[in-house]
Design an enzyme around this catalytic site. Structure first.
Site, PDB file in Angstrom:
ATOM      1  N   LYS A 242       0.858  -1.111  -0.170  1.00 56.12           N
ATOM      2  CA  LYS A 242       0.067   0.016  -0.045  1.00 56.12           C
ATOM      3  C   LYS A 242       0.775   1.296  -0.048  1.00 56.12           C
ATOM      4  CE  LYS A 242      -0.979   1.125   4.924  1.00 56.12           C
ATOM      5  NZ  LYS A 242      -1.965   1.124   5.722  1.00 56.12           N
TER       6      LYS A 242
ATOM      7  N   SER B  80      -7.618   4.910 -15.347  1.00 56.53           N
ATOM      8  CA  SER B  80      -7.701   4.571 -14.170  1.00 56.53           C
ATOM      9  C   SER B  80      -6.838   5.425 -12.787  1.00 56.53           C
ATOM     10  CB  SER B  80      -6.911   3.183 -14.132  1.00 56.53           C
ATOM     11  OG  SER B  80      -5.712   3.350 -14.576  1.00 56.53           O
TER      12      SER B  80
ATOM     13  N   THR C 100      -9.654   0.240  -9.155  1.00 59.56           N
ATOM     14  CA  THR C 100      -9.362   0.681 -10.771  1.00 59.56           C
ATOM     15  C   THR C 100      -8.093  -0.235 -10.867  1.00 59.56           C
ATOM     16  OG1 THR C 100      -9.063   2.255 -12.026  1.00 59.56           O
ATOM     17  CG2 THR C 100      -8.169   2.557  -9.821  1.00 59.56           C
ATOM     18  N   TYR C 101      -7.220   0.424 -11.801  1.00 62.63           N
ATOM     19  CA  TYR C 101      -5.915  -0.455 -11.995  1.00 62.63           C
ATOM     20  C   TYR C 101      -4.536   0.404 -12.281  1.00 62.63           C
ATOM     21  CZ  TYR C 101      -6.968   0.711 -17.028  1.00 62.63           C
ATOM     22  OH  TYR C 101      -7.163   1.418 -18.046  1.00 62.63           O
TER      23      TYR C 101
ATOM     24  N   ALA D  54     -13.649   7.430 -15.200  1.00 63.17           N
ATOM     25  CA  ALA D  54     -14.558   7.479 -14.087  1.00 63.17           C
ATOM     26  C   ALA D  54     -14.021   7.907 -12.702  1.00 63.17           C
ATOM     27  CB  ALA D  54     -15.352   6.243 -14.107  1.00 63.17           C
ATOM     28  N   ALA D  55     -12.819   7.437 -12.458  1.00 57.09           N
ATOM     29  CA  ALA D  55     -12.147   7.555 -11.036  1.00 57.09           C
ATOM     30  C   ALA D  55     -11.963   9.124 -10.702  1.00 57.09           C
ATOM     31  CB  ALA D  55     -11.046   6.806 -10.832  1.00 57.09           C
TER      32      ALA D  55
END
Length: 118
Positions: A9, A25, A57-58, A74-75
Site C-alpha cells: 500500500k 484509471s 481500478t488499475y 470515471a475515477a
C-alpha cells in the site's frame, strides 16, 4: 485454502491530477509503484481519506520522480485534487505462505515522495 492479504500500500498519497477524458484509471509515480511492489495494470483499491469513497481500478505508470497520483476517467469523479488517500493491492496466498508474508507499506510526504518503505 487461499486467503487474501494486503500485498502493498501507499499510505496518505495526495491526488495531483484528475482527468475525465483520459482512458484509464490511476496513474502512479513509477518510484511509488516499485516501492509498494505493485505491477503496472494491477488492480488496486483506492480509499479517499477526505471523502470516505472507496473504489477499485488499475495502476498505470506515471514518470518516476513526478509525484503523480492521477485519477482518470470515471475515477476522476470520486476524488478531488489535493485529497489524501490510501492505494492498496491485494494478493491470494496459501495459508502457510500467508503466515510468513509481510506486505510493503509505503509512507509518503505531501509531495508523494517516499518517507519510508518496508
Amino acid at each position: 485454502m487461499q486467503v487474501t492479504l494486503m500485498k502493498g500500500k501507499i499510505h496518505r498519497a495526495r491526488v495531483t491530477d484528475a482527468d475525465l477524458r483520459y482512458e484509464g484509471s490511476i496513474s502512479i509515480d513509477r518510484d511509488l509503484i516499485e516501492a509498494a511492489g505493485f505491477l503496472v495494470n494491477e488492480r488496486v483499491d483506492v480509499y479517499d481519506i477526505d471523502n470516505g469513497k472507496r473504489f477499485s481500478t488499475y495502476a498505470i505508470e506515471a514518470p518516476a520522480g513526478s509525484g503523480t497520483i492521477g485519477l482518470t476517467c470515471a475515477a476522476a469523479r470520486l476524488a478531488m485534487v489535493g485529497d489524501k488517500g490510501i492505494i492498496v493491492a491485494y494478493a491470494g496466498f496459501a495459508v502457510a505462505e500467508a503466515t510468513a508474508f509481510r506486505p510493503c507499506v509505503v509512507l509518503v510526504d505531501d509531495n508523494n515522495r517516499v518517507i519510508s518503505a518496508g
